[in-house]
Design an enzyme around this catalytic site. Structure first.
Site, mmCIF file in Angstrom:
data_model
loop_
_atom_site.group_PDB
_atom_site.id
_atom_site.type_symbol
_atom_site.label_atom_id
_atom_site.label_comp_id
_atom_site.label_asym_id
_atom_site.label_seq_id
_atom_site.Cartn_x
_atom_site.Cartn_y
_atom_site.Cartn_z
ATOM 1 N N TYR A 96 -16.692 -35.501 -22.747
ATOM 2 C CA TYR A 96 -15.990 -35.115 -24.166
ATOM 3 C C TYR A 96 -16.912 -33.844 -25.115
ATOM 4 C CZ TYR A 96 -14.777 -40.274 -25.135
ATOM 5 O OH TYR A 96 -14.490 -41.497 -24.376
ATOM 6 N N TYR A 136 -17.844 -43.040 -17.741
ATOM 7 C CA TYR A 136 -19.350 -42.387 -17.706
ATOM 8 C C TYR A 136 -19.832 -43.297 -17.555
ATOM 9 C CZ TYR A 136 -17.348 -42.954 -22.063
ATOM 10 O OH TYR A 136 -16.573 -43.483 -24.048
ATOM 11 N N ARG A 143 -19.442 -47.234 -18.767
ATOM 12 C CA ARG A 143 -17.424 -47.150 -19.322
ATOM 13 C C ARG A 143 -16.465 -47.189 -18.280
ATOM 14 N NH1 ARG A 143 -16.195 -46.908 -23.985
ATOM 15 N NH2 ARG A 143 -14.828 -48.677 -23.685
ATOM 16 N N HIS A 146 -11.335 -44.534 -19.459
ATOM 17 C CA HIS A 146 -10.508 -45.362 -20.737
ATOM 18 C C HIS A 146 -9.699 -44.071 -22.046
ATOM 19 C CE1 HIS A 146 -14.565 -44.873 -21.786
ATOM 20 N NE2 HIS A 146 -13.683 -44.152 -23.324
ATOM 21 N N HIS A 148 -8.620 -43.439 -26.284
ATOM 22 C CA HIS A 148 -8.949 -43.702 -27.673
ATOM 23 C C HIS A 148 -7.433 -43.870 -28.074
ATOM 24 C CE1 HIS A 148 -13.465 -44.514 -27.443
ATOM 25 N NE2 HIS A 148 -13.342 -43.395 -26.454
HETATM 26 FE FE FE2 Z 1 -15.211 -43.322 -25.285
#
Ligand code: FE2
Length: 211
Positions: A96, A136, A143, A146, A148
């Protein structure tokens, strides 16, 4: 009263209509999901619907391109127009663009936008082009891929996450397993867009219970 065939047909049509209305009344709201720690602290100036390019840069984001075809409806199936749709995601390496994503050794991608702010159209539809996010690790588990979402409808804000069908980690993801119903947050594979054949395509319908 004499019951004629015409009455029966008319009654049948009315019953079918009522049944359809009853079904439409029972659309199951899309499950909420955790906001997570990576909503942008400062929203980037470029937040259009093409996350694979950043304004002012000539490069293109690394990764498998995708198109997401979304639609927002209420529990009766009516489109929710002009909903604000914020999306954010990690890049194709699982990172991110957020100062909180510190323990992650994956590289940032300067050509990946990572955030978009969209609005649904009069049919409740929205669409964006991105790259497929990678799975990740987090301190409490891995996870599955996906994206968000924070969706502002007319009476409701839904914070959730959209998942990809057929991912091996979907069965063990610690947030996806809490989705109720789970299927409400998993997109479907869609036909690739004729003008963008290299991009995978996904379709996802969001049901806002309160509209
Ligand atoms: Fe996430």
């Amino acid at each position: 009263m004499l019951i004629t065939r015409r009455h029966l047909v008319a009654g049948g049509v009315a019953a079918a209509g009522a049944a359809a209305a009853a079904r439409a009344d029972t659309l199951v709201p899309t499950s909420s999901q955790d906001l997570g720690p990576f909503y942008p602290i400062v929203r980037p100036p470029d937040h259009d619907a093409d996350l694979t390019r950043v304004k002012g840069r000539s490069g293109v984001a690394t990764g498998q391109p995708i198109n997401v075809l979304g639609r927002i409806v209420d529990r009766h199936g009516n489109p929710i127009r002009n909903a604000q749709v914020d999306i954010w995601q990690c890049n194709a390496a699982g990172r991110y663009a957020h100062p909180g994503d510190t323990g992650n050794p994956a590289a940032l991608d300067p050509n990946f936008q990572g955030f978009a702010r969209l609005a649904s159209d009069r049919d409740g539809r929205f669409k964006f082009r991105s790259v497929k996010p990678k799975e990740y690790d987090t301190p409490i588990g891995r996870r599955t891929p996906h994206i968000h979402y924070s969706i502002d409808g007319h009476s409701e804000r839904l914070v959730t996450q959209m998942y990809f069908p057929g991912e091996p980690l979907n069965d063990i993801d610690f947030l996806l397993k809490n989705a109720n119903p789970k299927q409400s947050v998993i997109a479907e594979v869609a036909e690739r867009l004729s003008g963008d054949p290299q991009a995978l395509a996904y379709r996802w319908t969001v049901v806002l219970g309160l509209g």
